[in-house]
Design a protein around this motif. Structure first.
Motif, PDB file in Angstrom:
ATOM      1  N   MET A 101      11.962   0.308  10.149  1.00 18.39           N
ATOM      2  CA  MET A 101      12.157  -0.077   8.736  1.00 18.39           C
ATOM      3  C   MET A 101      11.855   1.082   7.786  1.00 18.39           C
ATOM      4  SD  MET A 101      10.946  -4.035   8.554  1.00 18.39           S
ATOM      5  CE  MET A 101       9.230  -3.879   8.912  1.00 18.39           C
ATOM      6  N   LYS A 102      11.858   2.302   8.297  1.00 18.26           N
ATOM      7  CA  LYS A 102      11.448   3.463   7.476  1.00 18.26           C
ATOM      8  C   LYS A 102      12.318   3.634   6.230  1.00 18.26           C
ATOM      9  CE  LYS A 102      13.933   6.643  10.543  1.00 18.26           C
ATOM     10  NZ  LYS A 102      14.489   5.620  11.424  1.00 18.26           N
ATOM     11  N   TRP A 103      13.631   3.391   6.382  1.00 18.14           N
ATOM     12  CA  TRP A 103      14.518   3.608   5.232  1.00 18.14           C
ATOM     13  C   TRP A 103      14.317   2.521   4.167  1.00 18.14           C
ATOM     14  CZ3 TRP A 103      15.735   8.266   4.689  1.00 18.14           C
ATOM     15  CH2 TRP A 103      16.016   9.067   5.789  1.00 18.14           C
ATOM     16  N   THR A 104      13.950   1.337   4.624  1.00 14.76           N
ATOM     17  CA  THR A 104      13.646   0.266   3.655  1.00 14.76           C
ATOM     18  C   THR A 104      12.447   0.682   2.812  1.00 14.76           C
ATOM     19  OG1 THR A 104      14.405  -1.361   5.255  1.00 14.76           O
ATOM     20  CG2 THR A 104      13.054  -2.198   3.464  1.00 14.76           C
ATOM     21  N   VAL A 105      11.421   1.215   3.497  1.00 14.61           N
ATOM     22  CA  VAL A 105      10.209   1.666   2.798  1.00 14.61           C
ATOM     23  C   VAL A 105      10.573   2.764   1.798  1.00 14.61           C
ATOM     24  CG1 VAL A 105       7.994   2.843   3.103  1.00 14.61           C
ATOM     25  CG2 VAL A 105       8.667   1.054   4.692  1.00 14.61           C
ATOM     26  N   PHE A 106      11.372   3.725   2.236  1.00 12.81           N
ATOM     27  CA  PHE A 106      11.735   4.859   1.387  1.00 12.81           C
ATOM     28  C   PHE A 106      12.509   4.394   0.149  1.00 12.81           C
ATOM     29  CE2 PHE A 106      14.816   8.156   0.179  1.00 12.81           C
ATOM     30  CZ  PHE A 106      13.946   9.191  -0.131  1.00 12.81           C
ATOM     31  N   ARG A 107      13.555   3.602   0.397  1.00 11.64           N
ATOM     32  CA  ARG A 107      14.397   3.149  -0.726  1.00 11.64           C
ATOM     33  C   ARG A 107      13.572   2.316  -1.717  1.00 11.64           C
ATOM     34  NH1 ARG A 107      18.601   2.565   3.323  1.00 11.64           N
ATOM     35  NH2 ARG A 107      17.761   0.545   3.915  1.00 11.64           N
ATOM     36  N   ALA A 151       0.837  -1.207   0.000  1.00 11.90           N
ATOM     37  CA  ALA A 151       0.000   0.000   0.000  1.00 11.90           C
ATOM     38  C   ALA A 151       0.869   1.253   0.000  1.00 11.90           C
ATOM     39  CB  ALA A 151      -0.915  -0.012   1.215  1.00 11.90           C
ATOM     40  N   ILE A 152       1.941   1.246   0.802  1.00 10.15           N
ATOM     41  CA  ILE A 152       2.818   2.431   0.839  1.00 10.15           C
ATOM     42  C   ILE A 152       3.485   2.626  -0.520  1.00 10.15           C
ATOM     43  CG2 ILE A 152       4.846   3.484   1.938  1.00 10.15           C
ATOM     44  CD1 ILE A 152       4.098   1.878   4.492  1.00 10.15           C
ATOM     45  N   GLY A 153       3.988   1.525  -1.090  1.00  8.05           N
ATOM     46  CA  GLY A 153       4.620   1.610  -2.418  1.00  8.05           C
ATOM     47  C   GLY A 153       3.657   2.177  -3.446  1.00  8.05           C
ATOM     48  N   GLY A 154       2.421   1.699  -3.413  1.00 10.77           N
ATOM     49  CA  GLY A 154       1.395   2.162  -4.347  1.00 10.77           C
ATOM     50  C   GLY A 154       1.092   3.640  -4.163  1.00 10.77           C
ATOM     51  N   MET A 155       1.071   4.084  -2.910  1.00  2.00           N
ATOM     52  CA  MET A 155       0.795   5.503  -2.634  1.00  2.00           C
ATOM     53  C   MET A 155       1.918   6.401  -3.160  1.00  2.00           C
ATOM     54  SD  MET A 155      -2.108   5.972  -1.202  1.00  2.00           S
ATOM     55  CE  MET A 155      -2.253   7.346  -0.123  1.00  2.00           C
ATOM     56  N   VAL A 156       3.163   5.957  -2.989  1.00  3.70           N
ATOM     57  CA  VAL A 156       4.299   6.750  -3.480  1.00  3.70           C
ATOM     58  C   VAL A 156       4.199   6.888  -5.001  1.00  3.70           C
ATOM     59  CG1 VAL A 156       6.826   6.794  -3.724  1.00  3.70           C
ATOM     60  CG2 VAL A 156       5.805   6.194  -1.526  1.00  3.70           C
ATOM     61  N   ALA A 157       3.870   5.774  -5.650  1.00  3.09           N
ATOM     62  CA  ALA A 157       3.724   5.813  -7.120  1.00  3.09           C
ATOM     63  C   ALA A 157       2.587   6.754  -7.522  1.00  3.09           C
ATOM     64  CB  ALA A 157       3.463   4.411  -7.648  1.00  3.09           C
ATOM     65  N   ALA A 158       1.502   6.720  -6.753  1.00  2.00           N
ATOM     66  CA  ALA A 158       0.353   7.585  -7.064  1.00  2.00           C
ATOM     67  C   ALA A 158       0.740   9.060  -6.905  1.00  2.00           C
ATOM     68  CB  ALA A 158      -0.810   7.241  -6.142  1.00  2.00           C
ATOM     69  N   LEU A 159       1.510   9.365  -5.870  1.00  2.00           N
ATOM     70  CA  LEU A 159       1.949  10.760  -5.671  1.00  2.00           C
ATOM     71  C   LEU A 159       2.860  11.203  -6.807  1.00  2.00           C
ATOM     72  CD1 LEU A 159       2.595  10.738  -1.832  1.00  2.00           C
ATOM     73  CD2 LEU A 159       0.917  12.122  -3.037  1.00  2.00           C
ATOM     74  N   ALA A 160       3.742  10.291  -7.225  1.00  2.00           N
ATOM     75  CA  ALA A 160       4.633  10.620  -8.346  1.00  2.00           C
ATOM     76  C   ALA A 160       3.807  10.909  -9.594  1.00  2.00           C
ATOM     77  CB  ALA A 160       5.593   9.462  -8.595  1.00  2.00           C
ATOM     78  N   MET A 161       2.745  10.126  -9.776  1.00  2.00           N
ATOM     79  CA  MET A 161       1.875  10.312 -10.943  1.00  2.00           C
ATOM     80  C   MET A 161       1.223  11.690 -10.911  1.00  2.00           C
ATOM     81  SD  MET A 161      -1.546   8.219 -11.853  1.00  2.00           S
ATOM     82  CE  MET A 161      -0.788   6.687 -12.253  1.00  2.00           C
ATOM     83  N   LEU A 162       0.797  12.091  -9.732  1.00  2.00           N
ATOM     84  CA  LEU A 162       0.072  13.357  -9.600  1.00  2.00           C
ATOM     85  C   LEU A 162       0.983  14.571  -9.776  1.00  2.00           C
ATOM     86  CD1 LEU A 162      -2.736  14.515  -8.848  1.00  2.00           C
ATOM     87  CD2 LEU A 162      -1.909  14.706  -6.525  1.00  2.00           C
ATOM     88  N   PHE A 163       2.142  14.539  -9.143  1.00  5.74           N
ATOM     89  CA  PHE A 163       2.961  15.751  -9.097  1.00  5.74           C
ATOM     90  C   PHE A 163       3.977  15.877 -10.229  1.00  5.74           C
ATOM     91  CE2 PHE A 163       1.546  15.357  -4.645  1.00  5.74           C
ATOM     92  CZ  PHE A 163       0.851  16.551  -4.578  1.00  5.74           C
ATOM     93  N   ILE A 164       4.602  14.771 -10.613  1.00  6.93           N
ATOM     94  CA  ILE A 164       5.674  14.922 -11.615  1.00  6.93           C
ATOM     95  C   ILE A 164       5.497  14.014 -12.820  1.00  6.93           C
ATOM     96  CG2 ILE A 164       7.568  15.946 -10.276  1.00  6.93           C
ATOM     97  CD1 ILE A 164       8.403  13.145  -9.454  1.00  6.93           C
ATOM     98  N   SER A 165       4.241  13.683 -13.112  1.00  2.61           N
ATOM     99  CA  SER A 165       3.970  12.763 -14.223  1.00  2.61           C
ATOM    100  C   SER A 165       4.567  13.239 -15.566  1.00  2.61           C
ATOM    101  CB  SER A 165       2.466  12.568 -14.326  1.00  2.61           C
ATOM    102  OG  SER A 165       2.164  11.684 -15.330  1.00  2.61           O
ATOM    103  N   PRO A 166       4.287  14.485 -16.007  1.00  2.24           N
ATOM    104  CA  PRO A 166       4.805  14.875 -17.320  1.00  2.24           C
ATOM    105  C   PRO A 166       6.330  14.879 -17.381  1.00  2.24           C
ATOM    106  CG  PRO A 166       3.137  16.423 -16.536  1.00  2.24           C
ATOM    107  CD  PRO A 166       3.486  15.549 -15.389  1.00  2.24           C
ATOM    108  N   GLN A 167       6.965  15.380 -16.280  1.00  8.47           N
ATOM    109  CA  GLN A 167       8.434  15.430 -16.265  1.00  8.47           C
ATOM    110  C   GLN A 167       9.041  14.027 -16.292  1.00  8.47           C
ATOM    111  OE1 GLN A 167       6.348  17.040 -14.342  1.00  8.47           O
ATOM    112  NE2 GLN A 167       7.020  19.118 -13.902  1.00  8.47           N
ATOM    113  N   LEU A 168       8.463  13.149 -15.461  1.00 14.76           N
ATOM    114  CA  LEU A 168       8.972  11.771 -15.386  1.00 14.76           C
ATOM    115  C   LEU A 168       8.829  11.069 -16.728  1.00 14.76           C
ATOM    116  CD1 LEU A 168       7.569  10.554 -11.940  1.00 14.76           C
ATOM    117  CD2 LEU A 168       9.946  11.019 -12.516  1.00 14.76           C
TER     118      LEU A 168
END
Lengths: 502, 171
Positions: free
Chosen positions: A252-258, A119-136
């Protein structure tokens, strides 16, 4: 970045519409159940949902398909953890530590980590889609065949991290996987290789049946020799222990982040996908850990890294689909077809004509990931009860489930034979000779991608190999891959020399 | 040591044969002269495999105890014990199931397999075995056929007719 008005429009279309909410809850539940069923790939789950989606409003249909797609990938972790049957190649690293946790009586904890991590991984991807989709998307567009081959090679470079005590057998296992990937027709000219007249082999060695054989069948054979019940007595494998204390999550916060960042970055590349992401996420954690030998023995970080990065990659793979109209994989291609029928134009014009579509997908992904935790925890609780069944019945059911799962993918009894052969031959190679099952799978999964892209790169460069390696992105990725590949071999030598000097 | 050497040796021979096979059965020429042909990639992998398997055999030999380095250690492997082991029977049931599945269909093949494997895993309440087998096979059949619309193998001849009769209940 999209303007706030468009974001609000997308959100209200999902959150203020009771039908959309209901559809997402149903989609998530069905997705998790289908994902947890061996033999039902995420693309098959999306195919099963298409007839219903076509009858819906395009925006709701997109939300429904997104929910099915994301939830089915997460659902694949349930059989991987409980029965060592990875439903998708990206669940293979999850099975390593997840199943080890199950045998120690920590199935609930492993499932909890996998589901919340996803769920956390999916949320990070969703945020990336919203904020930097065209640039990415622009960055992803600079990737040609040479860069994609290099990325796949980077995925392969984790080989030497999979079993640092048996590096040569692990390398051989990876090469056997690459060899198996060459069986069948070559990707450019269609020349049949190593089929020896067998028409079943013309399509190549099927990935999922081989994987089920190497994981589930080997485990059933091991249990056949060992004992008649699965030992889950050394801890609480009961459903109550699914939710882990917050302080353990914090550790395990850094594992989640990385894992989330890495998964998102890999998922953006068309064709790269969740498999490379999950293996790379797993290997990165192994490399960063102070105790790498604990990976594969039931380290929760192994489950978290694999699930977090694979789900982030799955979510991020929707970015090239929506922004460029390039489907990152079969499931995305099916989604694109279903939506094109409904008049949705994927690609650059989507941002111009229907930008609210993009934000509604983000809203659907965010909601799916929240609903998924609740639904999947509930489903996982039911699944973990299965472990109480005596192994005389459970073991037989696992074999039958593996056989039906292998057959269902392409309705071929030949695939059942390949699954059994992979299990029987794999049992000898892996338990007796110390070869490595995940390494074989890694080679098999990435072999096609490396060969096809490398061949295309050579054609485009008119045979000039040097010009391929001199491309800046390709060069950097290949250098990083080489360092990663050789590090477990060089590091002990350097340490030895250091000790000698002191 | 002996078993490891033996398996690595067999693999080495197989990959060596595969390499020679690609040389004797070359692919048709490519359209563009600088293109990679269908065999080159596979040949590269096979060369690496042969090299690493050779290295592995050397490593196994180097790290083995002096008494294990004898050729007689291969003959001392207990092959006879394999035929009597549960593992052998487990593998045999699985292989037989995969082989007969297209001929006798999912229902009959799975029913026989489930009963045999349950007994192999230690189920001694023989009266319950066919009951469990019926429940398990029916459960899978109904879930995949009715729930997911996946048509399972029907078999041939009389088995095909039997499967069709069962399927008619779900149409």
């Amino acid at each position: 970045m999209l303007d706030l008005g468009v974001i609000a429009q997308g959100f209200s279309a999902i959150f203020l519409n009771p039908f959309a909410l209901l559809v997402i809850v149903i989609g998530t539940t069905v997705g998790v159940v289908l994902g947890a069923t061996p033999g039902i790939s995420n693309s098959m789950a999306v195919v099963l949902a298409v007839p219903f989606a076509i009858a819906m409003d395009p925006m709701i249909a997109l939300a429904f398909l997104t929910a099915i797609y994301c939830a089915s990938i997460t659902g694949g972790s349930i059989p991987a953890i409980l029965f060592r049957i990875p439903g998708t190649p990206s669940s293979a690293p999850t099975a390593l530590d997840g199943y080890a946790m199950t045998t120690r009586g920590e199935s609930g904890k492993a499932l909890g980590i996998a589901l919340i991590g996803s769920a956390i991984g999916g949320m990070v991807a969703a945020l990336a889609m919203l904020f930097i989709s065209p640039q990415l998307t622009q960055v992803a567009l600079t990737f040609g065949p040479a860069e994609l081959a290099a990325i796949a090679f980077l995925g392969l470079s984790v080989l030497t991290f999979l079993d640092q005590k048996n590096i040569i057998p692990t390398i051989i296992s990876g090469l056997i996987g690459l060899f198996l990937a060459t069986v069948g027709m070559d990707p450019i000219y269609g020349y049949a290789r190593f089929t020896w007249g067998n028409s079943t082999l013309l399509n190549g060695v099927p990935m999922i049946p081989t994987m089920i054989g190497l994981f589930a069948i080997i485990e059933v054979l091991k249990q056949t020799v060992k004992r008649d019940t699965l030992d889950t007595s050394k801890g609480s494998g009961k459903s109550g222990s699914i939710l882990m204390p917050l302080r353990e999550w914090f550790a395990m916060k850094w594992t989640v982040f990385r894992a989330s960042v890495l998964g998102t970055a890999i998922g953006l590349l068309p064709g790269a996908g969740a498999t490379i992401a999950s293996f790379l996420g797993y290997a990165t954690e192994t490399r960063m850990s102070k105790d790498p030998s604990s990976f594969g023995q039931g380290n929760p970080k192994g489950v978290l890294a694999s699930e977090c990065s694979s789900n982030a990659a799955a979510g991020a793979s929707l970015v090239p689909l929506l922004s460029l109209g390039i489907p990152g994989g079969p499931a995305a291609a099916i989604m694109m077809t279903a939506l094109t029928i409904q008049g949705v134009q994927m690609g650059p014009m989507l941002l111009v004509r229907q930008p609210e579509m993009l934000t509604s997908v983000f809203a659907a992904m965010a909601l799916t990931n929240v609903v998924m935790v609740i639904v999947a925890v509930w489903i996982a609780k039911i699944f973990s009860k299965i472990l109480d069944i005596p192994y005389t019945i459970l073991g037989t059911c696992i074999f039958l489930m593996s056989a039906v799962g292998s057959f269902a993918l392409s309705s071929s009894t030949g695939d059942v034979m390949i699954m059994v052969l992979a299990g029987v031959i794999g049992y000898a190679l892996i338990t007796k000779i110390k070869f490595n099952a995940p390494a074989i799978i890694l080679g098999l999964v990435l072999g096609d991608m490396i060969e096809a892209n490398f061949s295309r790169a050579i054609t485009l460069a008119r045979g000039d190999m040097l010009s391929i390696f001199m491309r800046p992105i390709t060069g950097v990725i290949l250098l990083a891959s080489l360092i990663l590949l050789l590090m477990p071999i060089i590091k002990p030598l350097l340490d030895k020399r250091k000790k000698g000097d002191s | 040591m002996a078993l490891k050497m033996l398996v690595n040796g067999v693999l080495l021979l197989f990959f060596l044969y595969s390499y020679i096979y690609t040389l004797q059965n070359p692919p048709p020429p490519t359209v563009l002269p600088h293109d990679m042909d269908g065999a080159q990639w596979a040949q590269g992998i096979l060369i690496l495999l042969i090299f690493f398997l050779g290295l592995n055999i050397f490593n196994i030999y180097r790290t083995a105890k002096p008494e294990e380095r004898n050729v007689s250690s291969i003959t001392s492997l207990n092959f006879k014990g394999i035929w009597k082991s549960k593992l052998f029977y487990g593998m045999a049931i699985m292989l037989a199931y995969a082989y007969i599945l297209p001929q006798i269909g999912f229902i009959v093949a799975s029913f026989i397999m489930v009963m045999l494997y349950m007994i192999l895993l230690g189920e001694r309440r023989f009266v319950r075995v066919p009951i469990y087998a019926t429940v398990i096979v029916s459960g899978f059949y109904v879930f995949f056929l009715w729930g997911l619309d996946v048509w399972l193998p029907r078999g041939t001849g009389v088995f095909w007719e039997f499967s069709m009769a069962i399927e008619s209940f779900f149409r």
